[in-house]
Design a protein around this motif. Structure first.
Motif, PDB file in Angstrom:
ATOM      1  N   ARG A   1       0.851  -1.155  -0.109  1.00  0.00           N
ATOM      2  CA  ARG A   1      -0.145  -0.015  -0.018  1.00  0.00           C
ATOM      3  C   ARG A   1       0.925   1.251   0.093  1.00  0.00           C
ATOM      4  NH1 ARG A   1      -3.507  -2.853   3.514  1.00  0.00           N
ATOM      5  NH2 ARG A   1      -2.441  -1.966   5.260  1.00  0.00           N
ATOM      6  N   ASP A   2       2.046   1.144   0.765  1.00  0.00           N
ATOM      7  CA  ASP A   2       2.834   2.337   0.936  1.00  0.00           C
ATOM      8  C   ASP A   2       3.459   2.685  -0.454  1.00  0.00           C
ATOM      9  OD1 ASP A   2       2.270   2.875   3.526  1.00  0.00           O
ATOM     10  OD2 ASP A   2       4.023   1.831   4.208  1.00  0.00           O
TER      11      ASP A   2
ATOM     12  N   ALA B   1       5.073   4.387  -6.491  1.00  0.00           N
ATOM     13  CA  ALA B   1       6.660   3.674  -6.741  1.00  0.00           C
ATOM     14  C   ALA B   1       6.291   2.262  -7.711  1.00  0.00           C
ATOM     15  CB  ALA B   1       7.368   3.408  -5.652  1.00  0.00           C
ATOM     16  N   VAL B   2       5.224   1.522  -7.449  1.00  0.00           N
ATOM     17  CA  VAL B   2       5.159   0.288  -7.878  1.00  0.00           C
ATOM     18  C   VAL B   2       5.370   0.208  -9.574  1.00  0.00           C
ATOM     19  CG1 VAL B   2       3.639  -1.745  -8.199  1.00  0.00           C
ATOM     20  CG2 VAL B   2       3.466  -0.494  -6.135  1.00  0.00           C
ATOM     21  N   ASP B   3       5.052   0.885 -10.293  1.00  0.00           N
ATOM     22  CA  ASP B   3       5.265   0.671 -11.788  1.00  0.00           C
ATOM     23  C   ASP B   3       6.590   1.071 -11.928  1.00  0.00           C
ATOM     24  OD1 ASP B   3       2.546  -0.362 -12.294  1.00  0.00           O
ATOM     25  OD2 ASP B   3       1.862   1.776 -12.815  1.00  0.00           O
ATOM     26  N   LEU B   4       7.226   1.948 -11.364  1.00  0.00           N
ATOM     27  CA  LEU B   4       8.662   2.288 -11.575  1.00  0.00           C
ATOM     28  C   LEU B   4       9.632   1.499 -10.999  1.00  0.00           C
ATOM     29  CD1 LEU B   4       8.168   6.151 -10.139  1.00  0.00           C
ATOM     30  CD2 LEU B   4       8.536   5.470 -12.275  1.00  0.00           C
TER      31      LEU B   4
ATOM     32  N   ALA C   1      17.301  -4.795 -13.405  1.00  0.00           N
ATOM     33  CA  ALA C   1      17.811  -4.374 -11.741  1.00  0.00           C
ATOM     34  C   ALA C   1      17.281  -5.410 -11.046  1.00  0.00           C
ATOM     35  CB  ALA C   1      17.507  -2.933 -11.471  1.00  0.00           C
ATOM     36  N   PRO C   2      17.951  -5.942  -9.983  1.00  0.00           N
ATOM     37  CA  PRO C   2      17.075  -6.857  -8.978  1.00  0.00           C
ATOM     38  C   PRO C   2      16.054  -5.960  -8.263  1.00  0.00           C
ATOM     39  CG  PRO C   2      19.555  -6.634  -8.739  1.00  0.00           C
ATOM     40  CD  PRO C   2      19.193  -5.621  -9.528  1.00  0.00           C
ATOM     41  N   PRO C   3      14.871  -6.571  -8.079  1.00  0.00           N
ATOM     42  CA  PRO C   3      13.683  -5.844  -7.727  1.00  0.00           C
ATOM     43  C   PRO C   3      14.148  -5.360  -6.303  1.00  0.00           C
ATOM     44  CG  PRO C   3      12.965  -8.144  -8.278  1.00  0.00           C
ATOM     45  CD  PRO C   3      14.583  -7.987  -8.564  1.00  0.00           C
ATOM     46  N   GLU C   4      14.594  -5.851  -5.373  1.00  0.00           N
ATOM     47  CA  GLU C   4      15.134  -5.318  -4.013  1.00  0.00           C
ATOM     48  C   GLU C   4      15.910  -3.909  -4.151  1.00  0.00           C
ATOM     49  OE1 GLU C   4      14.623  -4.658  -0.129  1.00  0.00           O
ATOM     50  OE2 GLU C   4      13.907  -6.557  -0.937  1.00  0.00           O
ATOM     51  N   ALA C   5      16.937  -4.141  -5.021  1.00  0.00           N
ATOM     52  CA  ALA C   5      17.656  -2.730  -5.378  1.00  0.00           C
ATOM     53  C   ALA C   5      16.756  -1.843  -5.938  1.00  0.00           C
ATOM     54  CB  ALA C   5      18.931  -3.045  -6.106  1.00  0.00           C
ATOM     55  N   ALA C   6      16.047  -2.149  -6.970  1.00  0.00           N
ATOM     56  CA  ALA C   6      15.109  -1.005  -7.454  1.00  0.00           C
ATOM     57  C   ALA C   6      14.309  -0.467  -6.530  1.00  0.00           C
ATOM     58  CB  ALA C   6      14.176  -1.937  -8.528  1.00  0.00           C
ATOM     59  N   ARG C   7      13.595  -1.472  -5.765  1.00  0.00           N
ATOM     60  CA  ARG C   7      12.629  -0.906  -4.568  1.00  0.00           C
ATOM     61  C   ARG C   7      13.366   0.022  -3.827  1.00  0.00           C
ATOM     62  NH1 ARG C   7      10.826  -5.651  -3.640  1.00  0.00           N
ATOM     63  NH2 ARG C   7      11.627  -5.939  -1.702  1.00  0.00           N
ATOM     64  N   SER C   8      14.517  -0.262  -3.249  1.00  0.00           N
ATOM     65  CA  SER C   8      15.384   0.698  -2.386  1.00  0.00           C
ATOM     66  C   SER C   8      15.641   2.072  -3.108  1.00  0.00           C
ATOM     67  CB  SER C   8      16.564  -0.041  -1.983  1.00  0.00           C
ATOM     68  OG  SER C   8      17.284   0.644  -1.513  1.00  0.00           O
ATOM     69  N   TRP C   9      16.054   1.997  -3.960  1.00  0.00           N
ATOM     70  CA  TRP C   9      16.231   3.462  -4.908  1.00  0.00           C
ATOM     71  C   TRP C   9      15.168   4.177  -5.020  1.00  0.00           C
ATOM     72  CZ3 TRP C   9      20.104   6.186  -7.434  1.00  0.00           C
ATOM     73  CH2 TRP C   9      21.547   5.506  -7.152  1.00  0.00           C
ATOM     74  N   TRP C  10      13.828   3.550  -5.366  1.00  0.00           N
ATOM     75  CA  TRP C  10      12.718   4.435  -5.534  1.00  0.00           C
ATOM     76  C   TRP C  10      12.153   5.001  -4.391  1.00  0.00           C
ATOM     77  CZ3 TRP C  10      11.860   6.746  -9.864  1.00  0.00           C
ATOM     78  CH2 TRP C  10      12.309   6.334 -11.133  1.00  0.00           C
ATOM     79  N   VAL C  11      11.955   4.100  -3.281  1.00  0.00           N
ATOM     80  CA  VAL C  11      11.465   4.311  -1.985  1.00  0.00           C
ATOM     81  C   VAL C  11      12.163   5.311  -1.051  1.00  0.00           C
ATOM     82  CG1 VAL C  11       9.801   2.636  -2.451  1.00  0.00           C
ATOM     83  CG2 VAL C  11      11.735   2.276  -0.863  1.00  0.00           C
ATOM     84  N   SER C  12      13.486   5.086  -1.113  1.00  0.00           N
ATOM     85  CA  SER C  12      14.503   5.999  -0.413  1.00  0.00           C
ATOM     86  C   SER C  12      14.981   7.372  -1.284  1.00  0.00           C
ATOM     87  CB  SER C  12      15.377   5.101   0.030  1.00  0.00           C
ATOM     88  OG  SER C  12      16.133   4.628  -0.990  1.00  0.00           O
TER      89      SER C  12
ATOM     90  N   ARG D   1      11.621  18.286  -4.437  1.00  0.00           N
ATOM     91  CA  ARG D   1      11.442  19.147  -5.785  1.00  0.00           C
ATOM     92  C   ARG D   1       9.915  19.413  -5.753  1.00  0.00           C
ATOM     93  NH1 ARG D   1      15.947  16.749  -6.530  1.00  0.00           N
ATOM     94  NH2 ARG D   1      17.377  17.391  -7.921  1.00  0.00           N
ATOM     95  N   SER D   2       8.973  18.909  -4.903  1.00  0.00           N
ATOM     96  CA  SER D   2       7.574  18.976  -4.757  1.00  0.00           C
ATOM     97  C   SER D   2       6.850  18.493  -6.012  1.00  0.00           C
ATOM     98  CB  SER D   2       7.289  20.503  -4.645  1.00  0.00           C
ATOM     99  OG  SER D   2       7.781  20.970  -3.274  1.00  0.00           O
ATOM    100  N   VAL D   3       7.374  17.112  -6.387  1.00  0.00           N
ATOM    101  CA  VAL D   3       6.820  16.668  -7.579  1.00  0.00           C
ATOM    102  C   VAL D   3       6.494  15.098  -7.230  1.00  0.00           C
ATOM    103  CG1 VAL D   3       8.010  18.001  -9.393  1.00  0.00           C
ATOM    104  CG2 VAL D   3       8.932  15.724  -8.420  1.00  0.00           C
ATOM    105  N   GLU D   4       5.482  14.733  -7.865  1.00  0.00           N
ATOM    106  CA  GLU D   4       5.315  13.274  -7.641  1.00  0.00           C
ATOM    107  C   GLU D   4       6.208  12.335  -8.224  1.00  0.00           C
ATOM    108  OE1 GLU D   4       2.503  12.136  -6.074  1.00  0.00           O
ATOM    109  OE2 GLU D   4       1.696  14.054  -5.874  1.00  0.00           O
ATOM    110  N   LEU D   5       6.548  11.312  -7.521  1.00  0.00           N
ATOM    111  CA  LEU D   5       7.835  10.464  -7.926  1.00  0.00           C
ATOM    112  C   LEU D   5       7.584   9.874  -9.074  1.00  0.00           C
ATOM    113  CD1 LEU D   5       9.895   8.644  -6.654  1.00  0.00           C
ATOM    114  CD2 LEU D   5       8.550   6.876  -6.288  1.00  0.00           C
ATOM    115  N   PRO D   6       6.540   9.635  -9.935  1.00  0.00           N
ATOM    116  CA  PRO D   6       6.622   9.364 -11.557  1.00  0.00           C
ATOM    117  C   PRO D   6       6.980  10.564 -12.366  1.00  0.00           C
ATOM    118  CG  PRO D   6       4.614   8.418 -10.494  1.00  0.00           C
ATOM    119  CD  PRO D   6       5.294   9.408  -9.327  1.00  0.00           C
ATOM    120  N   GLU D   7       6.732  11.916 -11.676  1.00  0.00           N
ATOM    121  CA  GLU D   7       7.246  13.137 -12.549  1.00  0.00           C
ATOM    122  C   GLU D   7       8.747  13.193 -12.494  1.00  0.00           C
ATOM    123  OE1 GLU D   7       4.633  16.236 -11.134  1.00  0.00           O
ATOM    124  OE2 GLU D   7       2.925  14.928 -10.914  1.00  0.00           O
TER     125      GLU D   7
END
Length: 505
Positions: A343-344, A350-353, A362-373, A382-388
């Motif tokens: 849900r977070d 972040a999911v689709d990214l 990329a390994p999924p765990e590394a991909a997840r770490s980069w996008w959510v941190s 930058r006051s933008v949504e993550l996909p932007e």
């Protein structure tokens, strides 16, 4: 009592006394290169009135021609919504006078929409779904844009208005639900979830970027109340052009509380359009709502009926992607993450990214770490949504690969990511231009280690006496000396080896 003077009824009291009825109209601006009935470009943000021609500004004698790519997108949307595709659908003229529609009519579809009788099973946050029946999905053209100068930004109180016709004629698909009943207290939540599901669906189909902040997906929320036990729907209002998921939820809840207060006081609801006020989450009266008779629909004489070949429709059906929420459920199982974590990830977009980054290698765990941190922090700053954020999943996958190969440290990779976001180019080129590769020359590293130990004899003595943790200070100094281009693990090995050697000597 008028709506202007009504107070708000407490939400619990609303639910105790009334059953809400909703009807959602979601306008999807299609991502075609040209407009619905002419060859003008559709790029967002162009200088006003630079993407117009005689067709889209309605000059006499200019004839429309339907955009084949827009028709295909409409069919794909209809199929994804489990709709029937009409064998022969007709365009119609919807007549009305507004200054942002230069022809004084809009080319739309009326009694022959291209897609009809469908449904969507909307995923809710508690893991359940709510089926919403789709009455129709029809094609039409967008209007232009009015900019009211002075006052509150609305026409009332403005000193003058400016008109931009760049958007006039951009292809739209309007998705119209049947009345949504039985939702009770969950009505605002279900309204938000529906619009979110439709946004995700059209994005997954590749037919629209569904940017609510840019108006490429807009929602009109129809809300009415009927007393508990009643069988006839109440009078509805239509809150126009709500442009975020949160605002959809707030607008529906506000209208329920506003209408309930009026009804409880013995008043009547006016059938009208309303404007949502982002600043305080309220709605304000617009205009009295027209009926279909007021629009004087008649068939568009300059356009032939749309008659999609059934074999072609079936070919399109075979190309439909996995539904976004089903894909997420499958991915969650594959990743082995909890519902709360998923849900977070969904809430921050972040999911689709992450999936795209993993698909790029990329390994999924590394991909997840980069996008959510790190990247989520950059989006927030930058006051933008993550996909932007101005970095693509493939670029993130490249950076992860460079770290795994030992070419970059994580901190160096983050420097490169910032440069990518700032528009400096592709990761490999930035690494080359800045000479950022990890230093692999042990002789150079050894010299830096020896220099750091010599500059910190007390720390060196602690390390020799067995206090290995003290090596962190020396490693940090070497990292600074090498501008972060050393491998910290290798530096630590050299520090401990040097201290051991010195100790033995």
């Amino acid at each position: 009592m008028t709506s202007a003077t009504a107070s708000l009824l407490d939400y619990d009291d609303v639910i105790a006394a009334f059953d809400p009825v909703m009807g959602m109209e979601v306008h999807v601006e299609l991502g075609t290169a040209t407009k619905m009935f002419c060859g003008c470009p559709t790029a967002f943000g162009a200088e006003p009135n630079t993407q117009v021609c005689p067709v889209c500004i309605g000059l006499p004698g200019a004839l429309p021609v339907a955009n084949a790519a827009a028709i295909e997108s409409a069919v794909r949307i209809g199929l994804a919504l489990n709709c029937s595709i009409r064998a022969s659908s007709q365009f119609a003229r919807k007549n009305y006078f507004y200054p942002d529609q230069p022809k004084n009519y809009q080319i739309s579809q009326y009694d022959d929409p291209i897609a009809y009788d469908g449904y969507i099973d909307v995923p809710l946050t508690d893991g359940t779904t709510w089926r919403v029946e789709i009455e129709r999905a029809h094609m039409e053209e967008d209007t232009g844009k009015s900019l009211h100068i002075g006052g509150t930004g609305r026409i009332h109180g403005a000193s003058h208005s400016l008109l931009d016709y760049n958007r006039a004629g951009v292809p739209l698909v309007e998705i119209v639900t049947r009345p949504i009943t039985g939702t009770g207290e969950r009505a605002p939540e279900i309204a938000r979830a529906l619009v979110g599901a439709l946004r995700d669906l059209v994005k997954s189909l590749g037919v629209s970027d569904a940017r609510m902040d840019q108006g490429s997906l807009r929602c009109d929320a129809n809300v009415s109340l009927m007393a508990r036990g009643a069988t006839e729907f109440g009078t509805r209002t239509e809150t126009k052009n709500v442009n975020s998921l949160k605002s959809v939820e707030i607008a529906v809840r506000y209208e329920m509380c506003r209408q309930a207060a009026i009804l409880q006081a013995g008043g009547e609801i006016t059938q009208e359009t309303r404007h949502f006020q982002e600043a305080d989450g309220t709605t304000s009266a617009g205009r009295r709502k027209e009926t279909s008779d007021d629009y004087r629909y008649f068939p568009e004489p300059d356009l032939a009926p749309v008659q999609p070949d059934p074999a072609w429709v079936e070919q399109l059906r075979a190309t439909l992607p996995e539904l976004p929420w089903l894909r997420r459920a499958r991915i969650q199982t594959e990743w082995g993450v909890s519902d709360e974590v998923m849900r977070d990830l969904i809430n921050v977009g972040a999911v689709d990214l992450i999936i795209a980054t993993a698909d790029a290698g990329a390994p999924p765990e590394a991909a997840r770490s980069w996008w959510v941190s790190f990247l989520a922090q950059q989006a927030n700053s930058r006051s933008v949504e993550l996909p932007e954020l101005a970095i693509r999943p493939a670029q993130v996958a490249t950076l992860i690969g460079l770290v795994e190969a030992g070419t970059l440290t994580t901190k160096l990779a983050q420097q490169v990511a910032l440069a990518v976001i700032d528009g400096e180019g592709e990761p490999e080129q930035i690494v080359a231009d800045r000479a950022l590769e990890v230093v692999r020359d042990d002789s150079a590293l050894q010299a830096a280690v020896d220099q750091a130990l010599a500059a910190n004899p007390d720390i060196a003595e602690k390390i020799r006496s067995g206090k290995v943790a003290a090596a962190g200070k020396i490693v940090g100094d070497v990292m600074k000396a090498t501008r972060g281009q050393a491998d910290p693990a290798r530096v630590k090995e050299l520090v401990l080896a040097a201290c051991s050697l010195h100790h033995r000597s």
